[in-house]
Design a protein around this motif. Structure first.
Motif, PDB file in Angstrom:
ATOM      1  N   UNK A  43       0.998  -1.168   0.217  1.00  0.00           N
ATOM      2  CA  UNK A  43      -0.053  -0.096   0.000  1.00  0.00           C
ATOM      3  C   UNK A  43       0.622   1.268   0.254  1.00  0.00           C
ATOM      4  N   UNK A  44       1.079   1.852  -1.013  1.00  0.00           N
ATOM      5  CA  UNK A  44       2.053   3.132  -1.244  1.00  0.00           C
ATOM      6  C   UNK A  44       1.407   4.298  -0.637  1.00  0.00           C
ATOM      7  N   UNK A  45       0.166   4.340  -0.355  1.00  0.00           N
ATOM      8  CA  UNK A  45      -0.475   5.643   0.527  1.00  0.00           C
ATOM      9  C   UNK A  45       0.110   5.654   1.950  1.00  0.00           C
ATOM     10  N   UNK A  46       0.196   6.989   2.151  1.00  0.00           N
ATOM     11  CA  UNK A  46       0.631   7.619   3.410  1.00  0.00           C
ATOM     12  C   UNK A  46       1.922   6.895   3.941  1.00  0.00           C
ATOM     13  N   UNK A  47       2.687   6.733   2.959  1.00  0.00           N
ATOM     14  CA  UNK A  47       4.364   6.241   3.351  1.00  0.00           C
ATOM     15  C   UNK A  47       5.459   7.467   2.720  1.00  0.00           C
ATOM     16  N   UNK A  48       6.124   7.731   3.725  1.00  0.00           N
ATOM     17  CA  UNK A  48       7.211   8.750   3.263  1.00  0.00           C
ATOM     18  C   UNK A  48       8.484   7.972   3.254  1.00  0.00           C
ATOM     19  N   UNK A  49       9.281   8.281   2.055  1.00  0.00           N
ATOM     20  CA  UNK A  49      10.472   7.532   1.948  1.00  0.00           C
ATOM     21  C   UNK A  49      11.809   8.629   2.201  1.00  0.00           C
ATOM     22  N   UNK A  50      12.762   8.136   2.892  1.00  0.00           N
ATOM     23  CA  UNK A  50      13.748   9.154   2.852  1.00  0.00           C
ATOM     24  C   UNK A  50      15.127   8.246   2.749  1.00  0.00           C
ATOM     25  N   UNK A  51      16.061   8.764   1.840  1.00  0.00           N
ATOM     26  CA  UNK A  51      17.310   8.129   1.796  1.00  0.00           C
ATOM     27  C   UNK A  51      18.361   8.625   2.578  1.00  0.00           C
ATOM     28  N   UNK A  52      18.974   7.444   3.163  1.00  0.00           N
ATOM     29  CA  UNK A  52      20.364   7.995   3.953  1.00  0.00           C
ATOM     30  C   UNK A  52      21.498   7.691   3.198  1.00  0.00           C
ATOM     31  N   UNK A  53      22.401   8.491   3.435  1.00  0.00           N
ATOM     32  CA  UNK A  53      23.854   8.057   2.617  1.00  0.00           C
ATOM     33  C   UNK A  53      24.766   8.237   3.848  1.00  0.00           C
ATOM     34  N   UNK A  54      25.358   6.961   4.310  1.00  0.00           N
ATOM     35  CA  UNK A  54      26.074   6.777   5.314  1.00  0.00           C
ATOM     36  C   UNK A  54      27.571   6.846   4.583  1.00  0.00           C
ATOM     37  N   UNK A  55      28.330   8.082   4.932  1.00  0.00           N
ATOM     38  CA  UNK A  55      29.521   8.265   4.136  1.00  0.00           C
ATOM     39  C   UNK A  55      30.611   7.478   4.713  1.00  0.00           C
ATOM     40  N   UNK A  56      31.474   6.995   3.756  1.00  0.00           N
ATOM     41  CA  UNK A  56      32.284   5.702   4.072  1.00  0.00           C
ATOM     42  C   UNK A  56      33.063   5.546   5.412  1.00  0.00           C
ATOM     43  N   UNK A  57      34.045   6.453   5.559  1.00  0.00           N
ATOM     44  CA  UNK A  57      35.452   5.828   6.338  1.00  0.00           C
ATOM     45  C   UNK A  57      35.251   5.447   7.759  1.00  0.00           C
ATOM     46  N   UNK A  58      34.237   6.221   8.461  1.00  0.00           N
ATOM     47  CA  UNK A  58      34.004   5.837   9.717  1.00  0.00           C
ATOM     48  C   UNK A  58      33.319   4.561   9.942  1.00  0.00           C
ATOM     49  N   UNK A  59      32.817   3.903   9.043  1.00  0.00           N
ATOM     50  CA  UNK A  59      32.085   2.761   8.965  1.00  0.00           C
ATOM     51  C   UNK A  59      32.837   1.520   8.406  1.00  0.00           C
ATOM     52  N   UNK A  60      33.903   1.921   7.631  1.00  0.00           N
ATOM     53  CA  UNK A  60      34.412   1.149   6.677  1.00  0.00           C
ATOM     54  C   UNK A  60      35.912   1.469   6.876  1.00  0.00           C
ATOM     55  N   UNK A  61      36.710  -0.052   6.724  1.00  0.00           N
ATOM     56  CA  UNK A  61      38.019   0.406   6.472  1.00  0.00           C
ATOM     57  C   UNK A  61      38.109  -0.560   5.249  1.00  0.00           C
ATOM     58  N   UNK A  62      39.477  -0.173   4.555  1.00  0.00           N
ATOM     59  CA  UNK A  62      39.840  -0.873   3.299  1.00  0.00           C
ATOM     60  C   UNK A  62      40.274  -2.167   3.522  1.00  0.00           C
ATOM     61  N   UNK A  63      39.979  -3.113   2.794  1.00  0.00           N
ATOM     62  CA  UNK A  63      40.133  -4.538   2.763  1.00  0.00           C
ATOM     63  C   UNK A  63      41.875  -4.591   2.725  1.00  0.00           C
ATOM     64  N   UNK A  64      42.725  -5.465   3.370  1.00  0.00           N
ATOM     65  CA  UNK A  64      44.059  -5.762   3.027  1.00  0.00           C
ATOM     66  C   UNK A  64      44.070  -6.301   1.827  1.00  0.00           C
ATOM     67  N   UNK A  65      45.088  -6.178   1.046  1.00  0.00           N
ATOM     68  CA  UNK A  65      45.234  -6.186  -0.538  1.00  0.00           C
ATOM     69  C   UNK A  65      45.178  -7.705  -0.614  1.00  0.00           C
ATOM     70  N   UNK A  66      44.198  -8.277  -0.748  1.00  0.00           N
ATOM     71  CA  UNK A  66      43.804  -9.503  -1.096  1.00  0.00           C
ATOM     72  C   UNK A  66      43.507 -10.008  -2.605  1.00  0.00           C
ATOM     73  N   UNK A  67      43.297  -8.801  -3.086  1.00  0.00           N
ATOM     74  CA  UNK A  67      43.083  -9.111  -4.591  1.00  0.00           C
ATOM     75  C   UNK A  67      41.409  -9.456  -4.866  1.00  0.00           C
TER      76      UNK A  67
END
Lengths: 895, 115
Positions: free
Chosen positions: A521-545
């Motif tokens: 039911x698409x009525x009465x629904x609000x959509x908001x998009x979040x963008x969680x910018x990277x570096x705090x939540x993510x670390x680069x993987x070790x270079x394993x290819x």
């Protein structure tokens, strides 16, 4: 030696006289021949040669002048004649204006989408290289290129050069200007912009061997908007999604990369030397190259096919079914838009043709009214070509104001187009009237005028005095003329029928799409998009290819915080998080699934859409539960991992079995765990109603792998918040931004809109298509009705006396109405028959736009035909009723 | 609406020469051409195209009219079409002459005064 009147020189001169208009030649040709002969006789030897030269130059020059004067005179006369009948002239001009306006509008769009030159150097040698799925029955099934495949192509190909990669437009969060901002970006390999001939406004372009820290170039619009066009932007640091880039140059506005619109804010480099790019798994990048000079497309294709088969044997796991397809850039660009627009272009051509038949009919009536004058003049020796020319001038005199009015209508049409064009046709919203469109309009308009005038001109100039006098004003003659007009009206009805059928099929399509159950039911629904910018939540993987990244836990805490706060807003019924919202924004990858207890060779793994959601997701969307339970708060990392699937998934993976309680494994990161299916939900339209539902698996955001493959990033970092509330308008975007900002200022909330809005946008292309076709059909219908009315009306005038006699001999009113209506009916039915045949042949052109209805849908055809018949009958009715008011005495006295 | 001679000015060079050629007698096309050539010491030789497109325009404007061949014309000339200056044509030619004279006087006054 005197020149005789039939000597070679004299004959040659007479031949030269054909440069003059016939009437001038007839009047003065003989005299001119004599004068020339006299002069010729005066001269001798070489002087005769110079006489010839002077004579030829003189004749050609004065002939042009003479023709020009005659044309002006004809046009002036035409104008006076037409101005004497302003109603007819206005009807004709308006008809043409509508036809021309519609054509100019659509041409402008077609030009912008398809015909506009791209302005790249060597554009006709540029190609796009696609990956194809050799397993797919549909050979047109192209996908993009995987980075490692691309690198092998580049290393091995001898027919192609200048290999580059780029991505389609994406959006990111950039920090560098006065405030964090959502911007659009494209990733490109260094040297691509250079190879496409871009000259930076300031600074430089990234080079293939650039070693500076992540060189970024920005678009001119972004530069002026955010950096006020300052020169010192060069060298500035721009943090994009947590990574630091250095601005090195500004790309001029108006540059567009292949089918992508201008309006890209940022171009970031694809660093192929970086191991994080070294993947063969997912083909997701556009690969472009250039044919080496002298190499044909076929040679390049043959070589690429061979390279692809080598890769298939070297890397069977990923490449076993991969081929390579080389497509000329000009063909690859906007191919689908082209297929979409050409039927529309055809539709407006039909409108113009209908307008032409209208004008032709009006001019025929005019020519008939002048029949006596024309036949008398013909009898008095006026050249037939002169009469034809005069009548053709009528067409041009009508066309010129028609073109002017048409351009004005096109302005309005394009303004309308700009507000109605769906955002799905990206980059197509900014279409203006351009010079090529104006040139096209002028040519099409003049052609239309001439085409409309040809038939009346030929008809009118045929006027024979004997016939005309014999006919007198008894009006029994003109049967031939009447037949010509009947044919024109029939053609008009046929054209209108084709257009209306197209519109009818689209309306049918929309009705069927609307009737399609969304499953939520698409009525009465609000959509908001979040963008969680990277570096705090993510670390680069070790270079394993491999393209994997570790994800730090706080994402879970963030979502928990947001949901708690949002659910506490007064009026909020429920709120949830999901990676993909049906018919709304989506970032769910396709994944392979293995089923516990079954052999798990790659062949047996089937694909499913992978959606990550929070508790409350199904409740907020009001998706029906078929079996088991929804995902709940108890589905946490430490609990046994669970999944909910849709019915399509259950049917596909467990045909004839109960999906509930089965254990499946998602092929994802190494720490992914087997999941038990705890619920089956009803199928939900995922993308848009015309796209069939795919198998989908829903998992809790708390039960995810820590180490995720690259294509899972969207799932993790682009969550969407959905909020259901009966008082939706009280929930503002700022409230959501506040809640998120209180937890983490680097998380951006954007794209807040109602789910209904997103759903409508998904259907907007259908609406756009249906309303365009509907709009043009409506014009066609009005023009045809005017045409039918005009011809019927004229036919009543023509048969004025006949009807008068019939009435005086006792014919009833009904009989008179029938007399006229039967004629109209005959013409209309003839038109419908032609039209149905033409429609059957043409509606398949829009087949790909149709949904749930065949291009030859009998119901649509019948309804349209009956509707058109009704309109034709109504248009006949007024002239028929006029005929019954015919006073026999007056009719006979008119003799 | 009376047509004023001034409405036709300035005349094109061929038109003026044709009017002048017809001012003393009726002539056919070739005779006009010869007369103009003689009058201008061969400087202006009208070609057939210029001659007849100009004649047509002068006829359309009623400055000259076509007439029957004069009685004294020899047999080969009898078949030719002769033209005569109309009263309007004569007035127009005179007006053009006056216009040209004014130009010549003005030019002379400045050019010759210096020396």
């Amino acid at each position: 030696v005197t020149v005789q009147e039939n000597s070679a020189a004299h004959r040659l001169f007479k031949w030269l006289l054909f440069a003059y208009p016939a009437e001038f030649r007839c009047e003065y040709g003989v005299e001119m021949g004599r004068v020339f002969a006299d002069r010729y006789n005066d001269e001798r030897g070489a002087r005769r040669f110079w006489l010839w030269i002077r004579t030829i130059v003189d004749v050609l020059g004065t002939a042009i002048q003479e023709r020009y004067r005659i044309m002006l005179r004809d046009l002036k006369h035409s104008w006076r004649r037409l101005a004497a009948h302003p109603a007819i002239a206005a009807t004709a001009i308006l008809s043409l204006a509508l036809g021309i306006g519609a054509n100019t509008t659509v041409f402008s769009v077609v030009y912008a989408a398809v015909l506009k030159p791209l302005g790249y150097p060597d554009v006709d040698r540029r190609v796009i290289v696609y990956t194809t799925d050799l397993n797919s029955p549909n050979r047109g099934n192209r996908s993009l290129a995987a980075p490692l495949d691309f690198m092998d192509w580049r290393a091995q190909s001898k027919t192609l050069e200048e290999f580059h990669l780029f991505t389609h437009r994406g959006s990111r969060t950039a920090i560098g200007g006065p405030f964090p901002e959502r911007i659009t970006d494209q990733l490109v390999t260094g040297g691509l912009l250079d190879s496409l001939g871009v000259r930076p406004v300031i600074g430089r372009l990234p080079r293939p061997d650039d070693v500076s820290e992540r060189p970024a170039v920005i678009g001119e619009a972004y530069w002026r908007r955010t950096f006020s066009g300052r020169q010192d932007v060069l060298g500035k640091k721009l943090v994009v999604d947590g990574r630091v880039n250095t601005i090195v140059g500004v790309v001029p506005a108006g540059f567009e990369l292949f089918d992508e619109p201008s309006g890209i804010d940022l171009w970031l480099p694809i660093e192929l030397q970086n191991p994080e790019w070294h993947s063969r798994q997912v083909p997701w990048l556009m690969a472009t190259a250039k044919l080496r000079s002298g190499v044909t497309l076929e040679q390049a294709q043959a070589e690429m096919t061979q390279i692809a088969s080598q890769l298939a044997s070297a890397y069977p796991e990923t490449n076993r079914h991969r081929g390579a397809l080389v497509v000329p850039l000009l063909e690859a660009r906007n191919g689908w838009v082209e297929r979409l627009l050409y039927p529309l272009f055809g539709a407006v051509m039909f409108v113009l043709l209908i307008a032409c038949t209208n004008v032709a009919n009006l001019l025929l009536a005019r020519a008939a009214a002048r029949r006596r004058e024309l036949s008398v003049r013909a009898a008095l020796g006026a050249a037939r070509t002169r009469l034809v020319r005069e009548l053709l001038a009528d067409g041009i005199v009508l066309a010129v104001p028609g073109i002017v009015a048409g351009v004005v209508l096109a302005y309005a049409g394009l303004a309308l187009y700009r507000v109605t064009v769906p955002s799905m046709i990206r980059g197509m919203s900014n279409v203006d009237l351009n010079t090529p469109a104006l040139v096209f309009t002028a040519i099409a308009g003049l052609l239309a005028g001439i085409v409309a005038a040809v038939l009346p001109a030929v008809e009118g100039s045929r006027a024979d005095l004997n016939d005309t006098l014999k006919e007198g004003s008894r009006g029994s003659g003109g049967r031939v003329r009447q037949r010509v007009k009947s044919v024109l009206v029939a053609v008009q009805i046929a054209l209108a029928l084709v257009l209306l059928t197209g519109a009818g099929l689209m309306i049918n399509t929309i009705a069927r799409l609307q009737a399609q159950s969304l499953g939520f039911d698409p009525n009465n629904v609000l959509v908001a998009q979040l963008h969680i910018t990277g570096n705090r939540y993510m670390t680069d993987a070790p270079p394993r290819g491999i393209d994997m990244r570790y994800v730090e836990p706080p994402t879970g805490q963030l979502i928990e915080h947001v949901l708690r706060q949002v659910r506490a807003i007064p009026g909020v019924e429920s709120a949830a998080i999901g990676a993909t919202i049906p018919t709304g924004p989506s970032s769910s990858p396709g994944v392979r699934i293995t089923v516990a207890g079954r052999a798990s060779s790659q062949e047996d793994q089937r694909r499913s859409v992978y959606n990550v959601v929070s508790s409350g997701y199904f409740e907020t969307l009001r998706v029906r539960l078929k079996r088991g339970r929804y995902l709940e708060d108890k589905d946490v990392a430490a609990a046994p991992w669970t999944a909910v699937v849709n019915e399509k998934f259950a049917r596909e993976f467990f045909p004839g079995e109960d999906a509930l309680g089965q254990t499946i494994t998602v092929v994802a990161g190494p720490d992914e765990r087997p999941r038990q299916i705890v619920g089956v939900i009803a199928d939900v339209i995922q993308y848009m109603p015309r796209v069939p539902v795919q198998p989908e698996i829903f998992t809790s955001y708390l039960q995810q792998t820590r180490e995720i493959p690259g294509n899972f990033q969207g799932v993790r970092f682009r969550p969407k918040l959905i909020v259901r509330s009966p008082v939706l308008h009280t929930i503002k975007a700022e409230m959501l931004s506040d809640i998120v900002g209180r937890f983490d200022r680097d998380v951006v909330v954007f794209g807040v809109n109602t789910l209904k809005h997103f759903a409508a946008e998904r259907g907007s292309l259908d609406w756009f298509y249906a309303s365009s076709l509907g709009f043009f059909s409506a014009i066609a219908l009005v023009l045809s009705a005017v045409g039918i009315y005009g011809v019927m009306n004229y036919s009543v005038t023509d048969r004025f006396q006949e009807i008068g006699i019939r009435v005086s001999l006792g014919a009833s009113r009904g009989r008179v109405v029938w007399l006229i209506a039967a004629y109209g009916l005959k013409v209309a039915i003839a038109g419908l028959v032609i039209g149905i045949a033409a429609a059957v042949a043409t509606t398949r052109l829009i087949e790909r736009m149709l949904f749930g209805v065949k291009p030859w849908d009998p119901l649509t055809f019948s309804v349209v035909a009956l509707f058109l018949l009704a309109v034709a009958m109504i248009a006949c009715l007024f002239p028929a009723l006029r005929a019954t008011r015919n006073d026999p005495v007056r009719a006979l006295r008119a003799e | 609406m009376a047509v004023k001679p001034i409405d036709f000015l300035p005349l094109s060079t061929p038109a003026f020469h044709i009017l002048v050629a017809l001012s003393d007698q009726e002539r056919h096309g070739y005779a006009i051409m010869q007369d103009v050539a003689a009058r201008t010491n061969g400087a202006v030789k009208l070609n057939a195209g210029t001659l007849y497109t100009t004649i047509k325009r002068l006829v359309d404007d009623d400055l000259i009219v076509e007439v029957d061949a004069p009685a004294d014309a020899d047999s080969s000339d009898e078949r030719r079409r002769y033209y005569k200056l109309t009263r309007l044509g004569r007035e127009v030619a005179r007006a053009e002459l006056a216009r040209l004279q004014a130009i010549v006087r003005g030019a002379a006054a400045t050019l010759l005064a210096k020396t």
